[in-house]
Scaffold this active site. Structure first.
Site, short mmCIF file in Angstrom:
data_model
loop_
_atom_site.label_atom_id
_atom_site.label_comp_id
_atom_site.label_asym_id
_atom_site.label_seq_id
_atom_site.Cartn_x
_atom_site.Cartn_y
_atom_site.Cartn_z
N GLY A 50 -45.69 -6.60 27.88
CA GLY A 50 -44.39 -5.96 28.07
C GLY A 50 -43.23 -6.93 28.05
N ASP B 193 -52.55 -14.12 23.61
CA ASP B 193 -51.14 -13.73 23.55
C ASP B 193 -50.57 -13.66 24.96
OD1 ASP B 193 -49.44 -10.69 22.41
OD2 ASP B 193 -48.70 -12.66 22.99
N GLY C 261 -47.93 -16.53 27.45
CA GLY C 261 -47.89 -17.82 28.16
C GLY C 261 -48.48 -18.97 27.38
N ASP D 226 -43.87 -7.25 18.24
CA ASP D 226 -44.31 -6.54 19.45
C ASP D 226 -43.61 -5.19 19.56
OD1 ASP D 226 -44.36 -9.70 21.02
OD2 ASP D 226 -46.08 -8.49 20.46
N HIS E 182 -48.25 -5.69 16.54
CA HIS E 182 -48.96 -5.49 17.81
C HIS E 182 -48.41 -4.23 18.45
CE1 HIS E 182 -49.77 -7.27 22.14
NE2 HIS E 182 -50.53 -6.22 21.87
C1 DX5 Z 1 -46.02 -9.53 25.65
C2 DX5 Z 1 -46.10 -9.75 24.16
C3 DX5 Z 1 -46.27 -11.18 23.83
C4 DX5 Z 1 -45.11 -11.96 24.26
C5 DX5 Z 1 -45.58 -13.36 24.46
O1 DX5 Z 1 -46.23 -8.20 25.91
O2 DX5 Z 1 -47.20 -9.09 23.62
O3 DX5 Z 1 -46.43 -11.40 22.44
O4 DX5 Z 1 -44.11 -11.93 23.30
O5 DX5 Z 1 -44.51 -13.99 25.01
P1 DX5 Z 1 -44.66 -15.40 25.65
O6 DX5 Z 1 -45.26 -16.28 24.57
O7 DX5 Z 1 -43.23 -15.71 25.97
O8 DX5 Z 1 -45.56 -15.28 26.83
#
Ligand code: DX5
Length: 218
Positions: A141, A174, A176, A34, A65
């Protein structure tokens, strides 16, 4: 086939290579990296140097990403660093068609992501240019946010749009994603699950979390 990507955003940054190797050993299909610039999203995370370091650390595909503005300025750098796929945000550039074409020309996989407030119709005109669409099920974020159930109908709508056009495009989700939400999004048509805090947390090991996520998404 359902693929699971470990998002390193929730990993221990002091031992990132080791945590990526734990995901590899635990059966993750890819690592999602990320990249955040402090403008497209408030946090700043890391750049191509971390992609280059992880390229040396694991054999898994690296899915970059880009949560950054003007992603078109950075594509070659991330591809050269070792990205196997680059995902850009539809909202991050005025020239999404040109940016996606540029990623394709680099010879790597092409992904586009949309935020919770963005309609699937925002990618309708470029759906045939990508390998996948990543639907954000949290506001981008931060890791550890609650899953946005409001995005469920969006996943179904996108699945219908892809199927009606007979396109070979898959849906990633992506944000939760854990063993409670994974079956919901798979049922709605997603086949790629990205999880950060669902994999990297203090409750269980990386391998145990991956196994639970895999078992829930079958
Ligand atoms: C958020 C990221 C996600 C995040 C997901 O901006 O793009 O990839 O890491 O994190 P979880 O799986 O903890 O919601």
């Amino acid at each position: 086939m359902i693929t699971i990507e470990a998002s390193i955003l929730s990993a221990d940054f002091a031992r990132l290579g080791e945590q990526a190797r734990e995901a590899q050993a635990g059966g993750a299909d890819a690592i999602q990296i990320d990249v955040m610039d402090g403008r497209f999203v408030p946090p700043i995370t890391f750049g191509a140097s971390v992609v280059r370091a992880l390229r040396r650390a694991v054999d898994l595909p690296l899915d970059v990403h880009l949560m950054i503005v003007e992603p078109g300025r950075h594509l070659e750098t991330f591809a050269e660093a070792g990205a196997d796929r680059i995902i850009v945000h539809q909202e991050a550039t005025l020239h999404i068609h040109y940016v996606l074409k540029s990623i394709r020309e680099l010879g790597i996989e092409v992904g586009v992501s949309i935020n919770p407030g963005t309609s699937v119709f925002a990618v309708e005109e470029i759906l045939d240019m990508v390998d996948m669409v990543q639907i954000m099920t949290v506001d981008p974020g931060w890791g550890g946010q609650p899953f946005l159930h409001s995005q469920m109908e969006k996943i179904r709508r996108l699945r219908r749009m892809i199927d009606e056009r007979g396109l070979d495009v898959f849906i990633g989700v992506d944000g939760g994603i854990d063993e409670q939400t994974a079956p919901l999004v798979v049922e709605a048509g997603a086949t790629m699950l990205v999880s950060g805090s669902g994999i990297y947390n203090d409750r269980r090991s990386v391998a145990e979390n991956l196994a639970a996520l895999r078992a829930s998404s079958i």
